[in-house]
Design a protein around this motif. Structure first.
Motif, PDB file in Angstrom:
ATOM      1  N   ALA A 225       0.807  -1.224   0.000  1.00  0.00           N
ATOM      2  CA  ALA A 225       0.000   0.000   0.000  1.00  0.00           C
ATOM      3  C   ALA A 225       0.838   1.272   0.000  1.00  0.00           C
ATOM      4  N   PRO A 226       1.855   1.417   0.862  1.00  0.00           N
ATOM      5  CA  PRO A 226       2.625   2.666   0.818  1.00  0.00           C
ATOM      6  C   PRO A 226       3.288   2.916  -0.533  1.00  0.00           C
TER       7      PRO A 226
ATOM      8  N   LYS B 223      12.417 -10.549  -0.258  1.00  0.00           N
ATOM      9  CA  LYS B 223      11.775 -11.846   0.023  1.00  0.00           C
ATOM     10  C   LYS B 223      11.938 -12.789  -1.161  1.00  0.00           C
ATOM     11  N   LYS B 224      11.670 -12.293  -2.360  1.00  0.00           N
ATOM     12  CA  LYS B 224      11.776 -13.111  -3.566  1.00  0.00           C
ATOM     13  C   LYS B 224      13.224 -13.529  -3.826  1.00  0.00           C
TER      14      LYS B 224
ATOM     15  N   HIS C 172       9.044  -1.783  -0.632  1.00  0.00           N
ATOM     16  CA  HIS C 172       9.468  -2.287  -1.934  1.00  0.00           C
ATOM     17  C   HIS C 172      10.695  -3.176  -1.765  1.00  0.00           C
ATOM     18  N   SER C 173      11.652  -2.720  -0.972  1.00  0.00           N
ATOM     19  CA  SER C 173      12.843  -3.534  -0.708  1.00  0.00           C
ATOM     20  C   SER C 173      12.469  -4.859  -0.060  1.00  0.00           C
TER      21      SER C 173
ATOM     22  N   ASN D 174       9.851   6.862   2.897  1.00  0.00           N
ATOM     23  CA  ASN D 174      10.599   5.848   3.637  1.00  0.00           C
ATOM     24  C   ASN D 174       9.835   4.535   3.704  1.00  0.00           C
ATOM     25  N   GLN D 175       8.537   4.610   3.973  1.00  0.00           N
ATOM     26  CA  GLN D 175       7.730   3.396   4.062  1.00  0.00           C
ATOM     27  C   GLN D 175       7.635   2.708   2.707  1.00  0.00           C
ATOM     28  N   ALA D 176       7.438   3.485   1.648  1.00  0.00           N
ATOM     29  CA  ALA D 176       7.306   2.901   0.311  1.00  0.00           C
ATOM     30  C   ALA D 176       8.590   2.220  -0.125  1.00  0.00           C
ATOM     31  N   THR D 177       9.724   2.881   0.075  1.00  0.00           N
ATOM     32  CA  THR D 177      10.985   2.273  -0.346  1.00  0.00           C
ATOM     33  C   THR D 177      11.335   1.072   0.517  1.00  0.00           C
TER      34      THR D 177
END
Length: 122
Positions: A48-49, A90-91, A84-85, A78-81
């Motif tokens: 979501a972020p 995880k993958k 995303h990281s 900060n939350q979005a990056t």
């Protein structure tokens, strides 16, 4: 106002809508979150972020900023990056074993080190 917005959102499959027959003969509409909402609300994957940042919806974080302080753009960035990281890492960590045997890992960029934390935990 919600009686106007919710049917519209249901027509675009953002919300689900079920009809409930009441004892007095009236019908009540019950709304819920459709699968699409996993991209719009805070969840374990944290997408979501990133979506809100991509759409420049900083206003969604104003409540958090008011309660916790800070600048809304910095908070959502900060939350979005970080999220995303986290999703990408995880993958990567599911298949990549190249981190085994490392004695030192260096974090070279700014941010809140979500990726480094996951690598070290693995």
């Amino acid at each position: 106002m919600l009686d106007l917005i919710f049917p519209l959102l249901a027509s675009y499959s953002v919300l689900t809508c079920a009809l409930l027959d009441l004892p007095d003969g009236k019908v009540e509409r019950l709304y819920g979150l459709a699968p699409l909402c996993k991209f719009l609300v805070k969840n374990k994957d944290g997408i979501a972020p990133l979506n809100l940042f991509n759409q420049n919806r900083v206003v969604y974080y104003l409540k958090d900023v008011i309660l916790e302080g800070g600048i809304p753009f910095n908070k959502i960035f900060n939350q979005a990056t970080s999220n995303h990281s986290t999703i990408m890492t995880k993958k990567i960590l599911e298949t990549y074993n190249g981190f085994k045997g490392l004695k030192t890992v260096v974090h070279v960029r700014g941010g809140i080190v979500a990726m480094l934390s996951m690598i070290v935990a693995k």
